[in-house]
Design a protein around this motif. Sequence first.
Motif, PDB file in Angstrom:
ATOM      1  N   LEU A 171     -17.021   4.206 -40.760  1.00 52.87           N
ATOM      2  CA  LEU A 171     -18.019   5.364 -40.530  1.00 52.87           C
ATOM      3  C   LEU A 171     -17.385   6.254 -39.384  1.00 52.87           C
ATOM      4  O   LEU A 171     -16.879   5.912 -38.228  1.00 52.87           O
ATOM      5  CB  LEU A 171     -19.141   4.574 -39.758  1.00 52.87           C
ATOM      6  CG  LEU A 171     -20.398   5.531 -39.049  1.00 52.87           C
ATOM      7  CD1 LEU A 171     -21.043   6.391 -40.334  1.00 52.87           C
ATOM      8  CD2 LEU A 171     -21.207   4.737 -38.136  1.00 52.87           C
ATOM      9  N   ALA A 172     -17.121   7.528 -40.031  1.00 55.81           N
ATOM     10  CA  ALA A 172     -16.541   8.335 -39.246  1.00 55.81           C
ATOM     11  C   ALA A 172     -17.032   9.284 -38.311  1.00 55.81           C
ATOM     12  O   ALA A 172     -16.542  10.090 -37.506  1.00 55.81           O
ATOM     13  CB  ALA A 172     -15.667   9.557 -39.963  1.00 55.81           C
ATOM     14  N   ASN A 173     -18.409   8.748 -38.004  1.00 47.23           N
ATOM     15  CA  ASN A 173     -19.026   9.550 -36.915  1.00 47.23           C
ATOM     16  C   ASN A 173     -19.907   8.255 -36.141  1.00 47.23           C
ATOM     17  O   ASN A 173     -21.105   8.272 -36.355  1.00 47.23           O
ATOM     18  CB  ASN A 173     -19.976  10.540 -37.437  1.00 47.23           C
ATOM     19  CG  ASN A 173     -20.563  11.397 -36.242  1.00 47.23           C
ATOM     20  OD1 ASN A 173     -20.752  11.096 -35.031  1.00 47.23           O
ATOM     21  ND2 ASN A 173     -21.367  12.521 -36.626  1.00 47.23           N
ATOM     22  N   ASP A 174     -19.416   7.797 -35.415  1.00 47.33           N
ATOM     23  CA  ASP A 174     -19.926   6.444 -34.697  1.00 47.33           C
ATOM     24  C   ASP A 174     -21.227   7.005 -33.909  1.00 47.33           C
ATOM     25  O   ASP A 174     -21.166   7.820 -33.090  1.00 47.33           O
ATOM     26  CB  ASP A 174     -19.071   5.786 -33.843  1.00 47.33           C
ATOM     27  CG  ASP A 174     -19.216   4.645 -33.253  1.00 47.33           C
ATOM     28  OD1 ASP A 174     -20.319   3.838 -33.828  1.00 47.33           O
ATOM     29  OD2 ASP A 174     -19.116   4.119 -31.833  1.00 47.33           O
ATOM     30  N   GLY A 175     -22.315   6.429 -34.307  1.00 46.23           N
ATOM     31  CA  GLY A 175     -23.371   6.605 -33.533  1.00 46.23           C
ATOM     32  C   GLY A 175     -24.177   7.901 -33.988  1.00 46.23           C
ATOM     33  O   GLY A 175     -25.323   8.202 -33.380  1.00 46.23           O
ATOM     34  N   GLU A 176     -23.437   8.531 -34.879  1.00 41.80           N
ATOM     35  CA  GLU A 176     -23.791  10.001 -35.459  1.00 41.80           C
ATOM     36  C   GLU A 176     -24.060  10.809 -34.112  1.00 41.80           C
ATOM     37  O   GLU A 176     -24.968  11.723 -34.193  1.00 41.80           O
ATOM     38  CB  GLU A 176     -25.065   9.962 -36.327  1.00 41.80           C
ATOM     39  CG  GLU A 176     -24.909   9.206 -37.597  1.00 41.80           C
ATOM     40  CD  GLU A 176     -23.751   9.954 -38.559  1.00 41.80           C
ATOM     41  OE1 GLU A 176     -23.725  11.246 -38.344  1.00 41.80           O
ATOM     42  OE2 GLU A 176     -23.075   9.415 -39.363  1.00 41.80           O
ATOM     43  N   LEU A 177     -23.380  10.842 -33.502  1.00 36.77           N
ATOM     44  CA  LEU A 177     -23.350  11.555 -31.965  1.00 36.77           C
ATOM     45  C   LEU A 177     -22.580  12.827 -32.084  1.00 36.77           C
ATOM     46  O   LEU A 177     -22.577  13.784 -31.175  1.00 36.77           O
ATOM     47  CB  LEU A 177     -22.828  10.490 -30.746  1.00 36.77           C
ATOM     48  CG  LEU A 177     -23.691   9.586 -30.386  1.00 36.77           C
ATOM     49  CD1 LEU A 177     -23.419   8.678 -29.585  1.00 36.77           C
ATOM     50  CD2 LEU A 177     -25.323  10.060 -30.094  1.00 36.77           C
ATOM     51  N   GLY A 178     -21.546  12.918 -32.969  1.00 38.53           N
ATOM     52  CA  GLY A 178     -20.760  14.157 -33.206  1.00 38.53           C
ATOM     53  C   GLY A 178     -21.290  15.293 -33.931  1.00 38.53           C
ATOM     54  O   GLY A 178     -22.015  15.266 -34.787  1.00 38.53           O
ATOM     55  N   TYR A 179     -21.063  16.419 -33.158  1.00 41.60           N
ATOM     56  CA  TYR A 179     -21.445  17.668 -34.012  1.00 41.60           C
ATOM     57  C   TYR A 179     -20.465  17.970 -35.197  1.00 41.60           C
ATOM     58  O   TYR A 179     -19.772  19.221 -35.016  1.00 41.60           O
ATOM     59  CB  TYR A 179     -22.022  18.914 -33.156  1.00 41.60           C
ATOM     60  CG  TYR A 179     -22.720  20.050 -33.680  1.00 41.60           C
ATOM     61  CD1 TYR A 179     -23.867  19.964 -33.929  1.00 41.60           C
ATOM     62  CD2 TYR A 179     -21.894  21.009 -34.121  1.00 41.60           C
ATOM     63  CE1 TYR A 179     -24.598  20.941 -34.276  1.00 41.60           C
ATOM     64  CE2 TYR A 179     -22.567  22.256 -34.704  1.00 41.60           C
ATOM     65  CZ  TYR A 179     -23.757  22.142 -34.849  1.00 41.60           C
ATOM     66  OH  TYR A 179     -24.526  23.212 -35.455  1.00 41.60           O
ATOM     67  N   TYR A 180     -20.740  17.137 -36.112  1.00 36.03           N
ATOM     68  CA  TYR A 180     -19.738  17.861 -37.549  1.00 36.03           C
ATOM     69  C   TYR A 180     -20.356  17.043 -38.632  1.00 36.03           C
ATOM     70  O   TYR A 180     -20.889  15.877 -38.549  1.00 36.03           O
ATOM     71  CB  TYR A 180     -18.404  17.403 -36.953  1.00 36.03           C
ATOM     72  CG  TYR A 180     -17.850  15.975 -36.742  1.00 36.03           C
ATOM     73  CD1 TYR A 180     -17.938  14.753 -37.662  1.00 36.03           C
ATOM     74  CD2 TYR A 180     -18.046  15.681 -35.300  1.00 36.03           C
ATOM     75  CE1 TYR A 180     -17.451  13.405 -37.255  1.00 36.03           C
ATOM     76  CE2 TYR A 180     -17.550  14.483 -34.937  1.00 36.03           C
ATOM     77  CZ  TYR A 180     -17.318  13.291 -35.822  1.00 36.03           C
ATOM     78  OH  TYR A 180     -17.030  12.064 -35.488  1.00 36.03           O
ATOM     79  N   ARG A 181     -20.136  17.504 -39.922  1.00 41.22           N
ATOM     80  CA  ARG A 181     -20.370  16.744 -41.027  1.00 41.22           C
ATOM     81  C   ARG A 181     -18.948  16.040 -41.379  1.00 41.22           C
ATOM     82  O   ARG A 181     -17.805  16.406 -41.119  1.00 41.22           O
ATOM     83  CB  ARG A 181     -20.604  17.762 -42.235  1.00 41.22           C
ATOM     84  CG  ARG A 181     -22.152  18.433 -41.814  1.00 41.22           C
ATOM     85  CD  ARG A 181     -23.252  17.552 -41.923  1.00 41.22           C
ATOM     86  NE  ARG A 181     -24.628  18.058 -41.391  1.00 41.22           N
ATOM     87  CZ  ARG A 181     -25.527  17.381 -41.458  1.00 41.22           C
ATOM     88  NH1 ARG A 181     -25.489  16.036 -41.361  1.00 41.22           N
ATOM     89  NH2 ARG A 181     -26.761  18.207 -41.144  1.00 41.22           N
ATOM     90  N   VAL A 182     -19.307  14.928 -42.240  1.00 39.01           N
ATOM     91  CA  VAL A 182     -18.266  14.071 -42.678  1.00 39.01           C
ATOM     92  C   VAL A 182     -18.081  14.021 -44.324  1.00 39.01           C
ATOM     93  O   VAL A 182     -19.179  13.957 -44.906  1.00 39.01           O
ATOM     94  CB  VAL A 182     -18.475  12.635 -42.094  1.00 39.01           C
ATOM     95  CG1 VAL A 182     -16.962  11.656 -42.697  1.00 39.01           C
ATOM     96  CG2 VAL A 182     -18.232  12.665 -40.481  1.00 39.01           C
ATOM     97  N   ARG A 183     -17.044  14.462 -44.734  1.00 37.11           N
ATOM     98  CA  ARG A 183     -16.665  14.360 -46.143  1.00 37.11           C
ATOM     99  C   ARG A 183     -15.773  12.894 -46.309  1.00 37.11           C
ATOM    100  O   ARG A 183     -14.685  12.958 -46.013  1.00 37.11           O
ATOM    101  CB  ARG A 183     -15.960  15.411 -46.835  1.00 37.11           C
ATOM    102  CG  ARG A 183     -15.699  15.157 -48.402  1.00 37.11           C
ATOM    103  CD  ARG A 183     -15.552  16.440 -49.011  1.00 37.11           C
ATOM    104  NE  ARG A 183     -15.219  16.310 -50.311  1.00 37.11           N
ATOM    105  CZ  ARG A 183     -15.182  17.224 -51.164  1.00 37.11           C
ATOM    106  NH1 ARG A 183     -15.133  18.715 -50.885  1.00 37.11           N
ATOM    107  NH2 ARG A 183     -14.800  16.995 -52.714  1.00 37.11           N
ATOM    108  N   TYR A 184     -16.402  12.047 -46.994  1.00 40.77           N
ATOM    109  CA  TYR A 184     -15.501  10.717 -47.168  1.00 40.77           C
ATOM    110  C   TYR A 184     -15.009  10.839 -48.382  1.00 40.77           C
ATOM    111  O   TYR A 184     -15.559  11.102 -49.567  1.00 40.77           O
ATOM    112  CB  TYR A 184     -16.540   9.474 -47.441  1.00 40.77           C
ATOM    113  CG  TYR A 184     -17.211   9.163 -46.006  1.00 40.77           C
ATOM    114  CD1 TYR A 184     -16.494   8.512 -44.919  1.00 40.77           C
ATOM    115  CD2 TYR A 184     -18.436   9.663 -45.517  1.00 40.77           C
ATOM    116  CE1 TYR A 184     -17.145   8.202 -43.636  1.00 40.77           C
ATOM    117  CE2 TYR A 184     -19.108   9.565 -44.207  1.00 40.77           C
ATOM    118  CZ  TYR A 184     -18.432   8.852 -43.282  1.00 40.77           C
ATOM    119  OH  TYR A 184     -18.901   8.594 -42.091  1.00 40.77           O
ATOM    120  N   GLU A 185     -13.564  10.740 -48.300  1.00 37.79           N
ATOM    121  CA  GLU A 185     -12.576  10.766 -49.601  1.00 37.79           C
ATOM    122  C   GLU A 185     -12.734   9.547 -50.418  1.00 37.79           C
ATOM    123  O   GLU A 185     -12.900   8.426 -49.735  1.00 37.79           O
ATOM    124  CB  GLU A 185     -11.196  11.488 -49.434  1.00 37.79           C
ATOM    125  CG  GLU A 185     -11.295  12.735 -48.339  1.00 37.79           C
ATOM    126  CD  GLU A 185     -11.565  13.821 -49.226  1.00 37.79           C
ATOM    127  OE1 GLU A 185     -11.958  13.810 -50.550  1.00 37.79           O
ATOM    128  OE2 GLU A 185     -11.842  14.940 -48.836  1.00 37.79           O
TER     129      GLU A 185
END
Length: 502
Positions: A171-185
């Motif tokens: 999970l590249a945004n632990d807690g979903e606390l980061g202000y960014y979108r994640v694209r999982y490759e």
Amino acid sequence: FDDTLVSARKIRQEIASNDDIVNAFDGISYQKGAAVLTMFEAWTGPDKFRVGVHGYLEAHRFGNATVKDFLQSIESATRPGVAAAFSTFLDQPGVPVIAVALDCAGGGGRLSLGQQRLLPIGSTGGAAETWRVPICARSGSGGKDARACSLLTEAKGSMPAGGGACPAWVLANDGELGYYRVRYEADLLPKLLAVADEQLTVAERVGVIRDVNALSEAGALPMSDALALVPRFAGDRSHQIVQATQRITTDIKEHLVSPDRKANYARFVSKMYGQRARDLGFRAKAGEDDDTRLLRNELVPFVALDGDEPGLQAEAKRLALQWLDDHSAVGAEMAGNVLQIAGRYGDRALFDRFRAAAKTAPDRRSRARLYYALGSFVEPALLKEAFALTLDPSLDYRETATVSFAALSTDAGRAVLWDFVKQNFDAIIARMPRETTGGISYVAEGFCSAAREKDAKEFLGGRVEKLPGGPRNLAQAIESIQLCTASRAAQEPGVGEFLAKY
């Protein structure tokens, strides 16, 4: 969505004119500002961040201060580099997309990272902007998980996956606390979804769903990838997760569902949510928890309208008539929804009753519900009469404007409202509070064709530039139309192919 526009504001926007002052009080300042603060608080640690905020307030008590003062106080209490990283989010618009790949060469897990700006299909913006992004990831294997954080300062970078070994999921945004979108490759997304129910919190599951939806809308992923999440999560117990799936379905409805797929769309909504909505009904039941009540408020109106459920529509009309005689007949949390649904499928007789009740209702909340319901009718002749209320000098425009807000929720309502605005522009502006007049461009924001774009430019272009905040609002409305037109051309066929199964 606003932060993906080329015309988006920065959080720390220079004030060069009165228009900039009017535009400053929006979601970029408040919602994005809060999200960025939350991200840096989580990255630096809540206790240290709190010390920095307290120190800033103490140092400048009863005095003036600058953003530099604030950032220096936070950095001195936390870690070097915080001020520079924070500034990249304050001083440029946009939201980053972080591409994440897992590299387990040599036995240890590392995340390969890349960043660019999230831009919608058809955008004229450049994606090359970079931020100093605090990335906190969590990964797991065999029932154990680990957390790692890093600061991505360039277009590309890498960081440990956490835990040392090669993880089974990331999970590249632990807690979903980061202000960014994640694209999982590669296969990172399906692996993450496979453990979502057991390993992710509600906020994290919502965040993953919203990432896929945002990337699909931007054309970075097929729209079918987002739609495929609806059957997977629509039956979740959490109303927040159900709402995230509803967002996917409502986002496609207005402009990506072709006329020959409207019936398929309604069947899709009904199949995904219909039974649950019918079981919930419009009335609360004894002993229900708050999550159930919130789910009812979101799900039942959605299914009645988008799922085209005649049983729920008929029940809404019956309850609306009861409410007109006795407001206790419908729970306060559902009254507005009931009136809106009844209005959407209502006739002249019901319209007349709503209008009469709005003019005599003794409290503002009841009037607001009734005005919104009047704007929910779809018969053009009735809508014109509803909009005429906004010009009635005996009524408060701040209340009757709700009629117009309701009409913007349907193509039919928007078209009738646009004609009304063109025919009565000066009279409407005269009725509006001066500081809100620049927002009139948003009447056109939901259009989705080159012809409508041309019409909006020609009509509004010479009229709104001197209204408070008018130039930026018009620029954003025109950009939204352009992006919608491009998205429709690119996405409508794929959405139609998905819906053909229903």
